[in-house]
Design an enzyme around this catalytic site. Structure first.
Site, PDB file in Angstrom:
ATOM      1  N   GLU A 143     -29.624  -5.886  33.894  1.00 31.20           N
ATOM      2  CA  GLU A 143     -29.840  -6.983  32.847  1.00 31.20           C
ATOM      3  C   GLU A 143     -31.021  -6.606  32.178  1.00 31.20           C
ATOM      4  OE1 GLU A 143     -30.463 -10.768  34.840  1.00 31.20           O
ATOM      5  OE2 GLU A 143     -31.969  -9.990  35.834  1.00 31.20           O
TER       6      GLU A 143
ATOM      7  N   ASP B 226     -38.303  -9.716  13.659  1.00 32.00           N
ATOM      8  CA  ASP B 226     -37.975  -8.739  14.583  1.00 32.00           C
ATOM      9  C   ASP B 226     -37.471  -7.401  14.036  1.00 32.00           C
ATOM     10  OD1 ASP B 226     -37.176  -8.233  17.138  1.00 32.00           O
ATOM     11  OD2 ASP B 226     -36.173  -9.770  17.696  1.00 32.00           O
TER      12      ASP B 226
END
Length: 733
Positions: A476, A273
């Site tokens: 969100e 990542d």
């Protein structure tokens, strides 16, 4: 002989020799450019020609060009979560969580196939422009198959929900659609992320340590990754930011070597990542320097550094923290992927090289996006007001999300010139004689400064009111992306913002006109008051560029709702365990003991269905045998509709704690009014196995309960209007 005669004679001699011996004067084509030999031979040949510095330059997501070897620059970072992302024009399909709500693996495969067509077309066009920057490549870091264990997680919208089986089936279909089935070439390279136990909190993702039980680890967090590796042959896996079992995921030998490489036989490449290798020595403090982090990650199994750490491998080599042989081992899978993509072969040999720009956001792909959105929207309540008539005399639409294109897109999206908001969809659908009005009415996350909100007067003169509200990327998303979030894009409360509920309450108090609520969002919301106030509730998710048309088709009955919840909708935040607790106890339909508002798998239709005549091919089987389960499904209403038939299995008396019920099969069935069909499922021995407290998979003898219906088991399904499930038992000797 003159001064000019000698060169002419010499050139003539060379020409004669070349004619007689054609290979004379020609440079031999290196083996790595020979498409007739194996990819492994080509990779080994190319490796043998590189210096150690050149090899290290290829281990970063921005792999440098090596001009002397005719190796072009390549950027590994691209996204295709629900459409080619962050790279200009592309079809925007419904967000991943919405695709999960379709419970339709064939549809998800077709969506991924369309995405990879567009990805190839955009790559071909980019190369023609000499554009090889980030988001132009063919290695797509999708799908996200983490388990959406807690609705507060802002990135849950990127997943296929809370259930390991549903996530596995959707993930396999998506990967196969992206990569294709050509016997030699990959259409694109998919990536399963984030490995593993990565599901928030977002604010802690760079330093938290997930320590689930071995039972939860094997039963919940690993199955989807295993399925994508062993069934779909996913080309890449992304290791996560966090630690799991005390070690950083991108330097975790247990995860990357023992499980991924050895247990599952993964032979693709592992990508970190982004900037996760920096975390190893900064936030995790697991190593003391950049060179140590680089050596640890690449020796453990990482092949691509999405970040800035891999150049430190040069220093790591000098310090003898890593050898050139280990660097070769890290680079070889990357070269293999590039050969599989056909990046070193003549275009005429690779059928995907001919995909042209006409496929990008084509009519066919937009129609597919609309189909996906129609199948994703979930009807949560309907007292009979829906579907509306197109000839309704007066209709009033209210709410900020009716005209908001952000709520169509979700995150990790492309851009499109063909986006249709919900208001636009409704406008195109109603009779030209309908008096249609719209007002923004209220803010998404705070009370209006100006008290005028159109909740009285104009709205109450309409024959029906449609309120489009809910969540968006403001509230969100991934860490730091949600501008209105104070918790790095997670939510602390799963209820809607209080001002939205206040407005809806005020609207109801002002009159008795029917109220239809269309909610947008990427996660479960606790909406008991919305359910109580509204006459109908549609959950639209982030439905993509055709979302407005899809919602309108459903509102006016041109499509029949068939979406199902891939997550449990809890009644309140108080029903959730602590957010940073990675135990599955009390979480999701599989382990919660409290009553949800809407159960996993739930969704209504404009027609009704019934289940009957549950049968087993064998009610008693030996350990290791299959059993077949059939049920009759009948459309008992007056409209044609698709039912999502779901099979749940429970081990009645196991030696350890087991799920309340576990999804083991689902099928979409189209039925005309009054029509019945027999639906058959096959239960395999693996479906009957349990995971014990040590993480060991075993099949115990005893009784198993099967329940089949249009939702997960529980009294709430019938209470909310769903069909009664049928059940039966069989025994394993």
């Amino acid at each position: 002989m003159t001064a000019t005669a000698f060169p002419r004679l010499w050139f003539g001699v060379i020409a004669l020799i070349t004619f007689v011996f054609p290979a004379f004067g020609q440079t031999e084509t290196p083996a790595y450019l020979n498409p007739e030999i194996s990819f492994e031979e080509r990779a080994n040949d190319l490796l043998s020609r590189m210096t150690v510095e050149e090899k290290i330059s290829q281990l970063n997501y921005t792999s440098a060009a090596i001009d002397r070897l005719d190796v072009p620059q390549y950027n590994w970072w691209n996204e295709a979560l629900h459409g080619v992302g962050r790279n200009g024009r592309a079809t925007i399909f419904p967000q991943a969580i919405a695709l999960a709500a379709t419970f339709d693996t064939d549809l998800v495969h077709r969506v991924a196939d369309a995405i990879s067509d567009e990805g190839r077309a955009k790559y071909n066009a980019s190369v023609a422009l000499g554009n090889r920057v980030r988001y132009t490549g063919l290695s797509f870091w999708s799908p996200n198959i983490n388990i959406f264990r807690d609705p507060r997680w802002g990135r849950g919208q990127e997943t296929y929900g809370e259930d390991p089986y549903l996530t596995s089936r959707m993930g396999v279909a998506f990967v196969q659609g992206l990569q294709g089935f050509h016997p030699k070439y990959l259409k694109s390279a998919a990536c399963a992320k984030h490995f593993v136990v990565h599901s928030g909190p977002e604010g802690d993702r760079h330093h938290f340590n997930a320590k689930p039980s071995q039972k939860d680890f094997r039963e919940t967090y690993l199955p989807a990754f295993e399925a994508l590796v062993t069934e779909a042959n996913v080309e890449a896996v992304m290791c996560a930011y966090n630690r799991t079992f005390d070690e950083p995921c991108c330097g975790n030998s247990y995860l990357l070597k023992d499980i991924l490489r050895e247990e599952w036989g993964f032979n693709g490449h592992i990508v970190s990542d982004c900037w996760a290798l920096v975390d190893i020595h900064t936030t995790h403090e697991f190593t003391k320097s950049e060179a140590e982090s680089a050596a640890l990650a690449f020796k453990t199994g990482v092949n691509v550094d999405c970040g800035s750490t891999s150049p430190a491998l040069i220093e790591a080599v000098k310090q003898k923290l890593i050898t050139e042989a280990e660097i070769n081992q890290a680079l070889r899978p990357l070269l293999m992927t590039r050969f599989k993509l056909g990046l070193f072969d003549p275009a005429e040999l690779n059928p995907y090289s001919s995909i042209g720009p006409e496929v990008i956001n084509s009519d066919q792909h937009r129609q597919l996006a609309r189909e996906a959105a129609e199948k994703a929207v979930v009807l949560l309540k309907n007292n009979g007001i829906l579907p509306l008539s197109r000839n309704i005399p007066r209709l009033h639409v209210l709410g900020p999300n009716a005209t908001n294109t952000d709520v169509l897109m979700g995150n990790y999206h492309g851009v499109s010139g063909n986006m249709h908001t919900i208001l636009e969809g409704i406008t195109d659908k109603v009779n030209p004689g309908t008096q249609l009005r719209y007002n923004y009415a209220f803010l998404q996350d705070r009370e209006n400064i100006n008290p005028i909100d159109w909740s009285t007067g104009d709205a109450q003169e309409a024959d029906a009111i449609i309120v489009v509200m809910g969540l968006s990327g403001l509230l969100e998303g991934e860490e730091g992306e949600s501008l209105a979030s104070s918790t790095k894009s997670d939510r602390t409360d799963i209820a809607l913002p209080s001002n939205q509920i206040n407005y809806l309450r005020k609207l109801r108090q002002a009159g008795t006109k029917p109220i239809i609520v269309v909610l947008t969002g990427g996660s479960a919301v606790a909406i008991p008051e919305v359910h109580e106030i509204a006459d109908a509730v549609l959950y639209a998710w982030y439905p993509g560029e055709e979302g407005g048309n899809a919602v309108a088709n459903l509102l006016f009955g041109e499509a029949n709702p068939s979406g199902r919840l891939p997550v449990t909708f809890y009644a309140s935040t108080s029903q959730l365990p602590a957010y940073d607790d990675y135990s599955m106890k009390g979480r999701t339909y599989r382990y919660m003991t409290e009553t949800p508002l809407y159960p996993f798998g739930f969704g209504l239709s404009y027609t009704t269905f019934s289940y009957s005549n549950l049968k087993f091919s064998n009610e008693t089987i030996k350990s290791g045998e299959n059993t077949h389960v059939s049920v009759t499904v009948t459309n008992t209403g007056n409209r044609a509709g698709e039912e999502v038939v779901q099979l749940y299995l429970s081990d009645v008396k196991a030696s350890v704690t087991v799920p309340n019920a576990a999804l083991k099969g689902f099928k979409r069935v189209m039925l005309k009014p009054g029509e019945s069909k027999v639906v058959t499922f096959t239960l395999l021995p693996a479906d009957m196995e349990i995971i014990d407290n040590e993480g060991i998979r075993k099949l115990e003898s005893g009784e198993f309960r099967v329940r089949i219906g249009g939702s997960s088991p529980g009294a709430q399904t019938e209470k909310m209007g769903g069909a009664k499930l049928v059940e039966g038992t069989f025994r394993v000797k």
